[in-house]
Motif scaffolding. Sequence first.
Motif, short mmCIF file in Angstrom:
data_model
loop_
_atom_site.label_atom_id
_atom_site.label_comp_id
_atom_site.label_asym_id
_atom_site.label_seq_id
_atom_site.Cartn_x
_atom_site.Cartn_y
_atom_site.Cartn_z
N TYR A 74 0.82 -1.21 0.00
CA TYR A 74 0.00 0.00 0.00
C TYR A 74 0.86 1.26 0.00
O TYR A 74 0.47 2.27 -0.58
N ILE B 7 -0.91 4.11 -8.16
CA ILE B 7 -1.57 2.81 -8.14
C ILE B 7 -1.06 1.92 -9.28
O ILE B 7 -0.77 0.74 -9.09
N THR B 8 -0.92 2.50 -10.46
CA THR B 8 -0.51 1.71 -11.63
C THR B 8 0.87 1.10 -11.44
O THR B 8 1.05 -0.11 -11.53
N SER C 152 -1.17 8.40 -14.20
CA SER C 152 -0.25 8.10 -13.10
C SER C 152 1.18 7.90 -13.58
O SER C 152 2.12 8.09 -12.83
N GLY D 208 7.48 -1.65 -3.87
CA GLY D 208 6.71 -2.59 -4.67
C GLY D 208 7.46 -3.90 -4.86
O GLY D 208 6.89 -4.98 -4.76
N SER E 19 -2.73 -2.25 -16.70
CA SER E 19 -2.53 -1.09 -15.83
C SER E 19 -2.43 0.19 -16.62
O SER E 19 -2.98 1.23 -16.23
N GLY F 297 2.77 0.95 -8.70
CA GLY F 297 2.85 0.13 -7.49
C GLY F 297 2.29 -1.26 -7.70
O GLY F 297 2.88 -2.26 -7.28
N THR F 298 1.13 -1.35 -8.38
CA THR F 298 0.50 -2.64 -8.62
C THR F 298 1.33 -3.49 -9.58
O THR F 298 1.54 -4.69 -9.34
N SER G 78 3.74 1.45 -1.53
CA SER G 78 4.21 1.53 -2.91
C SER G 78 3.19 2.24 -3.79
O SER G 78 3.54 3.12 -4.59
N MET G 79 1.92 1.88 -3.65
CA MET G 79 0.87 2.51 -4.45
C MET G 79 0.72 3.99 -4.10
O MET G 79 0.45 4.82 -4.97
N HIS G 80 0.92 4.32 -2.82
CA HIS G 80 0.80 5.71 -2.38
C HIS G 80 1.93 6.56 -2.96
O HIS G 80 1.71 7.70 -3.40
#
Length: 301
Positions: free
Chosen positions: A90, A98-99, A151, A169, A144, A101-102, A92-94
């Motif tokens: 979470y 989101i793209t 992003s 990530g 993504s 990090g996921t 990493s996404m912050h």
Amino acid sequence: MSHSISNPSSYGFIAVLLAAFLWGTTGTIATFAPNLSPLAIGAAAMGGGGLLQAILARKSIKNNIAQINSNLVILAIGVISVFIYPLAFYSSMHLAGITIGTVVSIGTAPLFTALLERFFDHKKLSIKWFICFVLGISGVILLSLGESHSSISSGKIKNEGQILGIFLGALAGLTYALYSWIAKKLIDRGIDSKASMGLIFGIGSLFLLPTLFFTGGNLFDENINIYVVGYMMLIPMFLGYVLFGYGLKTVPASKAITLTLFEPLVAAVLAIALVGEKLATIGWIGMIFISLCLALLSKTK
């Protein structure tokens, strides 16, 4: 009829796919609690789900105590990995978006798992697995990109934060691979799957839940927060990991982790259908790649 019953690996395959499907619902469900910190959602869901797994497995843990005591070192590594994973994922996404990090978190996990099996279990990686891996990772990246152009193209994210986000990530991917591989090792060493998963996640939850004091100050402010966390805890993190543990009985860890690339596909479909997100053509191509990856994996022995 007898042929299908005598092939337990097919049940394991289906169990892992069901787990990935349940995990894929988390992003959409989380949108119903926009004021709740992602770190709080991760800690509460994985911590609470882990505690439930430990309670469910208490008899099995007691019955397997002798084997457990002889595997304390790898058990401890698994517990640490469970603690680190949601916080790194979470964060990493912050930091990276989101793209990115996921993609980094989910994309690196199958590779890390395959490397663990190669160097510690001396398992050879088949050409078919490598093709599935390339198809799956390409699909996740394209999916993504199709979900979010801004992003990656936006210059608003600071380079330092983005680099740290990418590192976190990769750490999330490594810890996901580690606790999955360790759970498989414990099962292969004769410890019941419920006991293996219950111990790793149960002890991990004892470290995760206290972090809510720092991240979940507004957890009880709105009823919807409780509903969202309750769902996350009971369905994806409890039932999902019970199914995943069952699947690990017969499915190699590298194949199981690659199968969970189904998760972002489910997440994208639900986001389009229920949240109203748009998907560019490149994202639909990514979905096809992931589907091909899963179809090929279903044919591997």
